[in-house]
Write a protein that holds these residues in place. Structure first.
Motif, PDB file in Angstrom:
ATOM      1  N   GLY A 249       0.734  -1.240  -0.117  1.00 46.39           N
ATOM      2  CA  GLY A 249      -0.045   0.133  -0.021  1.00 46.39           C
ATOM      3  C   GLY A 249       0.824   1.257  -0.024  1.00 46.39           C
ATOM      4  O   GLY A 249       0.487   2.430   0.475  1.00 46.39           O
ATOM      5  N   MET A 250       2.122   1.076  -0.572  1.00 46.18           N
ATOM      6  CA  MET A 250       2.979   2.565  -0.545  1.00 46.18           C
ATOM      7  C   MET A 250       3.008   3.089  -2.108  1.00 46.18           C
ATOM      8  O   MET A 250       3.169   2.050  -2.860  1.00 46.18           O
ATOM      9  CB  MET A 250       4.422   2.001  -0.086  1.00 46.18           C
ATOM     10  N   ASP A 251       3.072   4.430  -2.271  1.00 41.19           N
ATOM     11  CA  ASP A 251       3.032   4.698  -3.339  1.00 41.19           C
ATOM     12  C   ASP A 251       4.424   5.315  -3.573  1.00 41.19           C
ATOM     13  O   ASP A 251       5.069   6.357  -2.746  1.00 41.19           O
ATOM     14  CB  ASP A 251       2.200   5.956  -3.628  1.00 41.19           C
ATOM     15  N   LEU A 252       5.203   4.790  -4.639  1.00 41.67           N
ATOM     16  CA  LEU A 252       6.680   5.513  -4.695  1.00 41.67           C
ATOM     17  C   LEU A 252       6.412   6.654  -5.771  1.00 41.67           C
ATOM     18  O   LEU A 252       5.939   6.435  -6.874  1.00 41.67           O
ATOM     19  CB  LEU A 252       7.548   4.524  -5.212  1.00 41.67           C
ATOM     20  N   GLY A 253       7.127   7.811  -5.305  1.00 37.01           N
ATOM     21  CA  GLY A 253       7.141   9.014  -6.213  1.00 37.01           C
ATOM     22  C   GLY A 253       8.306   9.041  -7.341  1.00 37.01           C
ATOM     23  O   GLY A 253       8.845   8.040  -7.170  1.00 37.01           O
ATOM     24  N   LEU A 254       8.266  10.092  -8.050  1.00 38.36           N
ATOM     25  CA  LEU A 254       9.483   9.996  -9.202  1.00 38.36           C
ATOM     26  C   LEU A 254      10.701  10.126  -8.614  1.00 38.36           C
ATOM     27  O   LEU A 254      11.520   9.313  -9.041  1.00 38.36           O
ATOM     28  CB  LEU A 254       9.224  11.450  -9.874  1.00 38.36           C
ATOM     29  N   PHE A 255      10.910  10.411  -7.378  1.00 42.28           N
ATOM     30  CA  PHE A 255      12.138  10.708  -6.942  1.00 42.28           C
ATOM     31  C   PHE A 255      12.577   9.072  -6.222  1.00 42.28           C
ATOM     32  O   PHE A 255      13.502   8.849  -6.669  1.00 42.28           O
ATOM     33  CB  PHE A 255      12.150  11.549  -5.400  1.00 42.28           C
ATOM     34  N   GLU A 256      11.563   8.298  -5.722  1.00 38.87           N
ATOM     35  CA  GLU A 256      12.076   7.051  -5.384  1.00 38.87           C
ATOM     36  C   GLU A 256      12.329   6.208  -6.680  1.00 38.87           C
ATOM     37  O   GLU A 256      13.129   5.296  -6.427  1.00 38.87           O
ATOM     38  CB  GLU A 256      10.726   6.442  -4.481  1.00 38.87           C
ATOM     39  N   GLN A 257      11.414   6.684  -7.528  1.00 41.90           N
ATOM     40  CA  GLN A 257      11.769   5.696  -8.919  1.00 41.90           C
ATOM     41  C   GLN A 257      13.119   5.878  -9.608  1.00 41.90           C
ATOM     42  O   GLN A 257      13.542   4.985  -9.716  1.00 41.90           O
ATOM     43  CB  GLN A 257      10.702   5.916  -9.763  1.00 41.90           C
ATOM     44  N   LEU A 258      13.521   7.130  -9.361  1.00 45.68           N
ATOM     45  CA  LEU A 258      14.791   7.317  -9.933  1.00 45.68           C
ATOM     46  C   LEU A 258      15.998   6.703  -8.953  1.00 45.68           C
ATOM     47  O   LEU A 258      16.747   6.484  -9.645  1.00 45.68           O
ATOM     48  CB  LEU A 258      15.080   9.154 -10.025  1.00 45.68           C
ATOM     49  N   SER A 259      15.497   6.876  -7.893  1.00 41.92           N
ATOM     50  CA  SER A 259      16.895   6.085  -6.820  1.00 41.92           C
ATOM     51  C   SER A 259      16.676   4.724  -7.167  1.00 41.92           C
ATOM     52  O   SER A 259      17.829   4.113  -6.823  1.00 41.92           O
ATOM     53  CB  SER A 259      16.607   6.378  -5.361  1.00 41.92           C
ATOM     54  N   ILE A 260      15.647   4.196  -7.483  1.00 42.92           N
ATOM     55  CA  ILE A 260      15.655   2.855  -7.895  1.00 42.92           C
ATOM     56  C   ILE A 260      16.645   2.675  -9.028  1.00 42.92           C
ATOM     57  O   ILE A 260      17.154   1.365  -9.159  1.00 42.92           O
ATOM     58  CB  ILE A 260      14.274   2.195  -8.239  1.00 42.92           C
ATOM     59  N   VAL A 261      16.557   3.461 -10.116  1.00 40.88           N
ATOM     60  CA  VAL A 261      17.427   3.387 -11.226  1.00 40.88           C
ATOM     61  C   VAL A 261      18.866   3.032 -10.757  1.00 40.88           C
ATOM     62  O   VAL A 261      19.565   2.189 -11.334  1.00 40.88           O
ATOM     63  CB  VAL A 261      17.250   4.328 -12.268  1.00 40.88           C
ATOM     64  N   LEU A 262      19.178   4.153  -9.946  1.00 40.70           N
ATOM     65  CA  LEU A 262      20.715   4.157  -9.660  1.00 40.70           C
ATOM     66  C   LEU A 262      21.076   2.764  -8.695  1.00 40.70           C
ATOM     67  O   LEU A 262      21.932   2.355  -8.981  1.00 40.70           O
ATOM     68  CB  LEU A 262      20.749   5.456  -8.733  1.00 40.70           C
TER      69      LEU A 262
ATOM     70  N   ILE B 191      17.907 -11.438  -5.526  1.00 36.42           N
ATOM     71  CA  ILE B 191      17.192 -11.481  -4.498  1.00 36.42           C
ATOM     72  C   ILE B 191      17.849 -11.017  -3.196  1.00 36.42           C
ATOM     73  O   ILE B 191      17.086 -10.053  -2.325  1.00 36.42           O
ATOM     74  CB  ILE B 191      16.092 -12.595  -4.268  1.00 36.42           C
ATOM     75  N   ILE B 192      18.821 -11.289  -3.009  1.00 37.53           N
ATOM     76  CA  ILE B 192      19.551 -10.737  -1.838  1.00 37.53           C
ATOM     77  C   ILE B 192      19.938  -9.481  -1.989  1.00 37.53           C
ATOM     78  O   ILE B 192      19.677  -8.648  -1.097  1.00 37.53           O
ATOM     79  CB  ILE B 192      21.071 -11.684  -1.739  1.00 37.53           C
ATOM     80  N   MET B 193      20.630  -8.970  -3.156  1.00 41.84           N
ATOM     81  CA  MET B 193      20.976  -7.521  -3.390  1.00 41.84           C
ATOM     82  C   MET B 193      19.657  -6.544  -3.361  1.00 41.84           C
ATOM     83  O   MET B 193      19.672  -5.406  -3.335  1.00 41.84           O
ATOM     84  CB  MET B 193      21.547  -7.422  -4.639  1.00 41.84           C
ATOM     85  N   LEU B 194      18.421  -7.483  -3.757  1.00 37.55           N
ATOM     86  CA  LEU B 194      17.325  -6.437  -3.715  1.00 37.55           C
ATOM     87  C   LEU B 194      17.100  -5.871  -2.403  1.00 37.55           C
ATOM     88  O   LEU B 194      16.399  -4.666  -2.243  1.00 37.55           O
ATOM     89  CB  LEU B 194      16.089  -7.473  -4.052  1.00 37.55           C
ATOM     90  N   VAL B 195      17.491  -6.366  -1.283  1.00 36.10           N
ATOM     91  CA  VAL B 195      17.392  -5.641  -0.224  1.00 36.10           C
ATOM     92  C   VAL B 195      18.053  -4.242  -0.039  1.00 36.10           C
ATOM     93  O   VAL B 195      17.368  -3.474   0.630  1.00 36.10           O
ATOM     94  CB  VAL B 195      18.356  -6.344   1.168  1.00 36.10           C
ATOM     95  N   ILE B 196      19.236  -4.021  -0.762  1.00 35.30           N
ATOM     96  CA  ILE B 196      19.602  -2.635  -0.916  1.00 35.30           C
ATOM     97  C   ILE B 196      18.717  -1.594  -1.683  1.00 35.30           C
ATOM     98  O   ILE B 196      18.619  -0.648  -1.246  1.00 35.30           O
ATOM     99  CB  ILE B 196      20.949  -2.822  -1.590  1.00 35.30           C
ATOM    100  N   VAL B 197      18.087  -2.059  -2.574  1.00 38.12           N
ATOM    101  CA  VAL B 197      17.234  -1.401  -3.356  1.00 38.12           C
ATOM    102  C   VAL B 197      15.807  -1.066  -2.641  1.00 38.12           C
ATOM    103  O   VAL B 197      15.584   0.287  -2.428  1.00 38.12           O
ATOM    104  CB  VAL B 197      16.597  -2.005  -4.604  1.00 38.12           C
ATOM    105  N   LEU B 198      15.436  -1.992  -1.733  1.00 41.36           N
ATOM    106  CA  LEU B 198      14.197  -1.725  -0.833  1.00 41.36           C
ATOM    107  C   LEU B 198      14.527  -0.772   0.043  1.00 41.36           C
ATOM    108  O   LEU B 198      13.813   0.384   0.541  1.00 41.36           O
ATOM    109  CB  LEU B 198      13.685  -2.979  -0.266  1.00 41.36           C
ATOM    110  N   GLN B 199      15.884  -0.945   0.757  1.00 43.88           N
ATOM    111  CA  GLN B 199      16.111   0.231   2.004  1.00 43.88           C
ATOM    112  C   GLN B 199      16.556   1.317   1.550  1.00 43.88           C
ATOM    113  O   GLN B 199      16.185   2.297   2.088  1.00 43.88           O
ATOM    114  CB  GLN B 199      17.343  -0.495   2.611  1.00 43.88           C
ATOM    115  N   THR B 200      16.786   1.628   0.010  1.00 43.34           N
ATOM    116  CA  THR B 200      17.067   2.940  -0.528  1.00 43.34           C
ATOM    117  C   THR B 200      15.836   3.766  -0.369  1.00 43.34           C
ATOM    118  O   THR B 200      15.630   5.033  -0.365  1.00 43.34           O
ATOM    119  CB  THR B 200      17.701   2.801  -1.581  1.00 43.34           C
ATOM    120  N   VAL B 201      14.662   2.817  -1.098  1.00 43.72           N
ATOM    121  CA  VAL B 201      13.251   3.839  -0.988  1.00 43.72           C
ATOM    122  C   VAL B 201      12.420   3.651   0.272  1.00 43.72           C
ATOM    123  O   VAL B 201      11.217   3.775  -0.195  1.00 43.72           O
ATOM    124  CB  VAL B 201      12.732   3.107  -2.325  1.00 43.72           C
TER     125      VAL B 201
END
Ligand code: ASP
Length: 433
Positions: free
Chosen positions: A343-356, A373-383
Motif C-alpha cells: 500500500g505504498m506509493d513510490l514517487g518520481l524521486f524514489e523511482q529514480l533512486s531505484i534506477v541508480l 534477490i539478496i541484493m534486492l535488500v539494498i534497493v528496498l532500503q534505499t526507497v
C-alpha cells in the motif's frame, strides 16, 4: 543432421522431460529420490563448468591480449564495454519500472494472499546477509582496489574473483608483448595450448548437458513443489500477474534494446544471434548461474556468433560479473511490486533512486542462483520499503531467476557483438549444430 541430434533440441527436450519428471515425482512422493539420486548429476554438471571457468578466462584472455597488435585498443575496448553495459542496464531498469507502473501487479494482490505469504515466507528473509553488509560498506574506490589481487594463487582459486583473473590475464598479456618475441614464445604457446584443451573440455562437458539439464530442472521442480504440487501451483497463480510482468519486461528488453543495439552497432539479425547462442541461453535458464555458464557462453560467442577471441575473452567475463540486465530489471519490478502490495506509493524521486541503486545492486550481485534477490535488500532500503516484503516474492523467485539469468547472458553476448563490430573484430557466424 537429424533435428533431435542438435544440441539445443536435446537441451530443450531434457528441459521438458525434467519438468515432467519433477511433476510426477512430487505427485508420486519421489521428491527424496529425485533430490538424492538425480540432482547430483546436475550438480556435477555445474561443477564441471565452474572448474574450467578460471583456466579458460586466464588462457584465452592472455592469448587474446598477445594477439592485439595495438595496446590502445585494449583501453578503448574497456571503456566502450563498461559504457554500453551501464546504458543497457539503465534501459532495462527503465523498462522494468514502466511495465510495473503500467500494470500495477501489486495492487491486485488480495489482502489474504498477502498475509499468508508474509506468514509463510518471512523466515526466509535475511536482512543481515553478509554480501549485502559488505556491499553497503564499500566506497566506489574499493571496487577498483578489489580488482587488484595481492596474490596470484588466491586470485585464481575462487570463481567469485573473476575481475581479478581478468586483471591478471591482461597484466601477463601486456608483459608478454613487451618482452622479446623469442622469450615470450614458450609462455604464449603454453597458454595457446591450454586454451585449446579447455575448449575441447567444454565440448566434452556439453555432451552431458542434456542429462545435467534434466537433473537440474527435475530438482528445481521438486524443491519448489515439495510433496504438494497443488500448493505450489496456487502460489504461482497468486503471484502470476507479478511473474508475467517481470517476464514481459524481460521480453521487451531483449526485443527492443538488443535489436536496437544490433541495428546501431552491427548488421547482425536478432534471430541469427539467438540461433548461434541458443545452448548458452538454455544453460543459463537451467542453471540460474551466469558464472557457471560462462565457459559455454564464451565458446558459443567465439565459435558460433563470430566475435573475435580478443573481444569475447575480455567482454564476457567482465559481463558475467558486472552486467546483469535481467537482474536489474527484475529488481526494479520486485521493489515496486512490494511497495504496491504494502500500500505504498513510490514517487518520481524514489523511482529514480531505484534506477541508480538497482544498477549498483546488479553490478554487486554475483552470477549465482538467488544473488539478485539478496541484493534486492539494498534497493528496498534505499526507497524505505520494508525488507520483510521480500517474503511476498521469494516463493516464485527461482522461476524468475531462470528467466533473468538467460537475459543476463544474452546481454553480455549482445554487447560483445557490438564491441567487436566497432573494433572490426566481428567475423562470420557458424551454425554447426
Ligand atoms: N542468477 C543470476 C545470474 O547468475 C543472478 C540473479 O540472481 O539475478 O546471472
Amino acid at each position: 543432421m537429424k533435428w533431435y541430434k542438435k544440441l539445443h533440441w536435446q537441451i530443450i527436450i531434457a528441459l521438458f522431460l525434467g519438468l515432467i519428471w519433477g511433476i510426477i515425482a512430487s505427485v508420486a512422493g519421489l521428491t527424496h529420490f529425485t533430490v538424492e539420486w538425480i540432482k547430483p548429476v546436475g550438480t556435477i554438471f555445474i561443477t564441471l563448468l565452474e572448474l574450467i571457468a578460471i583456466p579458460l578466462v586466464l588462457a584465452s584472455l592472455i592469448v587474446g591480449v598477445t594477439n592485439l597488435n595495438d595496446m590502445t585498443k585494449l583501453s578503448r575496448m574497456g571503456g566502450k564495454t563498461v559504457a554500453i553495459y551501464l546504458v543497457t542496464t539503465m534501459l532495462a531498469i527503465s523498462i522494468g519500472l514502466t511495465v510495473v507502473n503500467t500494470f500495477q501487479p501489486g495492487k491486485t494482490l488480495p489482502e489474504e494472499t498477502r498475509q499468508s505469504l508474509m506468514d509463510s515466507y518471512s523466515q526466509n528473509v535475511d536482512e543481515s546477509d553478509q554480501s549485502v553488509k559488505e556491499f553497503k560498506e564499500r566506497t566506489p574506490m574499493d571496487f577498483l582496489v578489489d580488482i587488484v589481487p595481492a596474490n596470484f594463487f588466491n586470485a585464481t582459486s575462487d570463481n567469485s574473483n573473476m575481475l581479478q583473473v581478468v586483471f591478471l590475464a591482461i597484466l601477463i598479456g601486456i608483459g608478454l608483448v613487451n618482452i622479446p618475441a623469442k622469450k615470450g614464445k614458450p609462455l604464449i604457446n603454453f597458454f595457446t595450448s591450454l586454451n585449446e584443451v579447455i575448449i575441447k573440455i567444454v565440448d566434452f562437458i556439453m555432451k552431458i548437458a542434456p542429462y545435467g539439464v534434466f537433473a537440474l530442472i527435475a530438482a528445481v521442480i521438486v524443491e519448489l513443489a515439495g510433496d504438494d504440487l497443488a500448493k505450489a501451483l496456487d502460489l504461482l497463480a497468486a503471484l502470476g500477474w507479478y511473474v508475467l510482468v517481470v517476464v514481459l519486461g524481460l521480453f521487451i528488453h531483449v526485443m527492443v534494446v538488443y535489436s536496437s543495439l544490433f541495428k546501431f552497432f552491427s548488421q547482425m539479425k536478432l534471430r541469427d544471434f539467438f540461433r548461434a547462442l541458443q545452448p548458452a541461453i538454455l544453460l543459463g535458464f537451467s542453471t540460474s548461474s551466469s558464472a557457471a555458464t560462462l565457459p559455454v557462453t564464451m565458446e558459443r560467442v567465439e565459435h558460433n556468433v563470430g566475435v573475435d577471441e580478443e573481444v569475447a575473452s575480455f567482454v564476457l567475463p567482465v559481463g558475467a560479473t558486472i552486467n546483469m540486465d535481467g537482474t536489474s530489471l527484475y529488481q526494479a519490478v520486485a521493489a515496486v511490486f512490494i511497495a504496491q502490495a504494502l500500500g505504498m506509493d513510490l514517487g518520481l524521486f524514489e523511482q529514480l533512486s531505484i534506477v541508480l541503486t538497482a544498477t549498483l545492486a546488479s553490478v554487486g550481485a554475483a552470477g549465482v542462483p538467488g544473488a539478485g534477490i539478496i541484493m534486492l535488500v539494498i534497493v528496498l532500503q534505499t526507497v524505505n520499503v520494508p525488507v520483510e516484503g521480500i517474503a511476498l516474492i521469494v516463493g516464485v523467485d527461482r522461476i524468475l531467476d531462470m528467466c533473468r539469468t538467460a537475459v543476463n547472458i544474452t546481454g553480455d553476448a549482445a554487447v560483445s557483438v557490438a564491441v567487436a563490430h566497432t573494433e572490426g573484430l566481428l567475423g562470420e557466424m557458424h551454425f554447426d549444430d
